[in-house]
Design an enzyme around this catalytic site. Structure first.
Site, short mmCIF file in Angstrom:
data_model
loop_
_atom_site.label_atom_id
_atom_site.label_comp_id
_atom_site.label_asym_id
_atom_site.label_seq_id
_atom_site.Cartn_x
_atom_site.Cartn_y
_atom_site.Cartn_z
N THR A 70 67.55 38.11 22.01
CA THR A 70 67.75 38.04 23.47
C THR A 70 66.83 39.01 24.18
OG1 THR A 70 70.05 37.35 23.18
CG2 THR A 70 69.48 38.35 25.29
N CYS A 321 76.88 30.47 20.38
CA CYS A 321 76.99 31.27 21.60
C CYS A 321 77.61 30.48 22.74
CB CYS A 321 75.65 31.87 22.01
SG CYS A 321 74.29 30.77 21.90
#
Ligand SMILES: Cc1ncc(COP(=O)(O)O)c(C=O)c1O
Length: 376
Positions: A70, A321
């Site tokens: 990320t 996720c």
């Protein structure tokens, strides 16, 4: 138990854990400290960075150690966009990127950049003619993932790279290779990406560690500010042991790559799933070997995940996720998967610790599950 959720995360390799522990103990000093212990830690950090750059196929490149995929994607998009804003404002991403790219691009749009999305076909593969249409001299960043985390679709990075070099020669070409590193070769050479993101926990390394690796000439700005560590690119005390463990995890992943049997297992399962009209394989044989997503008509993915879990088989719905949020997958929407299949997606993803015996056991349990739902 059988763990087929390796695209969500993997179990760390014991060798990586040993490297992390040994480096944490022997090289605990701050690599910015001037004393001998600091200098030794800094040396280890330099060796780790060199190994990571080599293993990423960019031996002369720059490595920015990050907290994972990320952060590497945020660093790439913010860093390349801001450094190149003098040449233009256009940023291109694909419609099936991970949220860490999609939502970062949205932020950049709010800052005044122009973000265009490139579509895909029904298999989730990038539409190259759409890319070609949207590329211009004013394009400064193009971010296209290598392997999609929900479907395993492999994007044609070299073909995309060729178009980018021709139509937008000043653009930085970034690829999120979080799902492909260690499973597929990352395209190198002049048409390959200028920068890639990797995340250690996807290939039996540690969570909380990753890197953005960029070619020497790619212009980038930091987006974390502070003490100016990592050549000013990413402030914060550098976690040397994490860097060493990442290099180890990358080396082990690359060494094992040729031995993996994921493709055989995937093909066997595609044939097996072909036995039900209600089951549709997403992606197919031209997708990445380690990710297999299937849609089951008329059920919710969670029902299959729970039924398999009762037999100690762990899979996920389309992506870990997003699986806890009720919102629909943007990837499945982009692929225009029919409504009655779209909610019943499960994803199997393989790792180095899996075996053929586990595939056979999965087939048995899945067939029992299909019998049960066909009876009701
Ligand atoms: C394609 C892709 N990119 C980025 C990420 C984010 O990586 P991390 O969990 O290391 O932040 C993931 C994680 O699922 C992913 O699948």
């Amino acid at each position: 138990m059988i763990y087929f959720d390796n695209s969500a995360t993997t179990q760390p390799d014991p060798e990586v854990l040993r490297t992390f522990t040994a480096a944490s103990q022997a090289f605990f000093a701050n690599p910015s400290s001037l004393h001998g212990l600091g200098i030794e830690a800094d040396r280890l950090l330099g060796r780790a960075a060199q190994q990571v750059a080599e293993l990423a196929g960019m031996p002369d490149g720059t490595v920015v150690f990050t907290s994972g995929g990320t952060e590497a994607n945020n660093q790439a998009l913010f860093g390349f966009a801001r450094a190149n804003a003098g040449h233009g404002r256009r940023i291109l991403i694909s419609s099936v990127e991970h949220p860490s790219v999609l939502n970062t691009a949205e932020q950049l749009e709010a800052e005044g950049f122009e973000v265009l999305t490139v579509g895909t076909d029904g298999n989730g593969r990038l539409d190259l003619s759409d890319l070609e249409r949207k590329l211009s001299q004013k394009t400064i960043v193009v971010s296209i993932m290598h392997v999609n985390n929900e479907t395993g679709a492999i994007q044609p990075l070299e073909e995309a790279g060729r178009l980018i070099r021709r139509k937008a020669p000043r653009a930085v070409f970034h690829s999120d290779t979080v799902q492909s590193y260690g499973k597929l070769a990352i395209p190198g050479g002049p048409d390959g990406p200028d920068a890639i993101s990797v995340s250690a926990h996807k290939f039996h390394g540690l969570k909380g560690s990753g890197a953005l690796i960029l070619k020497r000439n790619a212009q980038i700005r930091p987006y974390l500010f502070g003490g100016g560590q990592q050549g000013g690119l990413r402030s914060g005390t550098v976690p040397v042991a994490h860097a060493a463990a990442l290099a180890k995890a990358m080396r082990l992943a690359e060494e094992a790559r040729g031995e993996l049997q994921f493709g055989e297992w995937r093909d066997e399962l595609i044939r097996f799933f072909g036995g039900w009209d209600k089951v549709r394989v997403l992606g197919g044989p031209e997708s990445a070997p380690h990710i297999l997503s299937v849609a089951i008509r008329g059920i919710r993915g969670e029902v299959a995940v729970n039924a398999l879990q009762e037999k100690e088989i762990y899979v996920s719905t389309s992506s870990a996720c997003s699986s806890r949020s009720r919102s629909e997958s943007h990837v499945l929407r982009a692929m225009r998967i029919d409504e009655d299949f779209r909610h019943g997606v499960i994803r199997l993803s393989f790792g180095r610790q899996n075996s053929r015996e586990e595939i056979l056991r999965f087939k048995e349990v899945f067939a029992e599950f299909m019998d049960t739902i066909e009876r009701v």
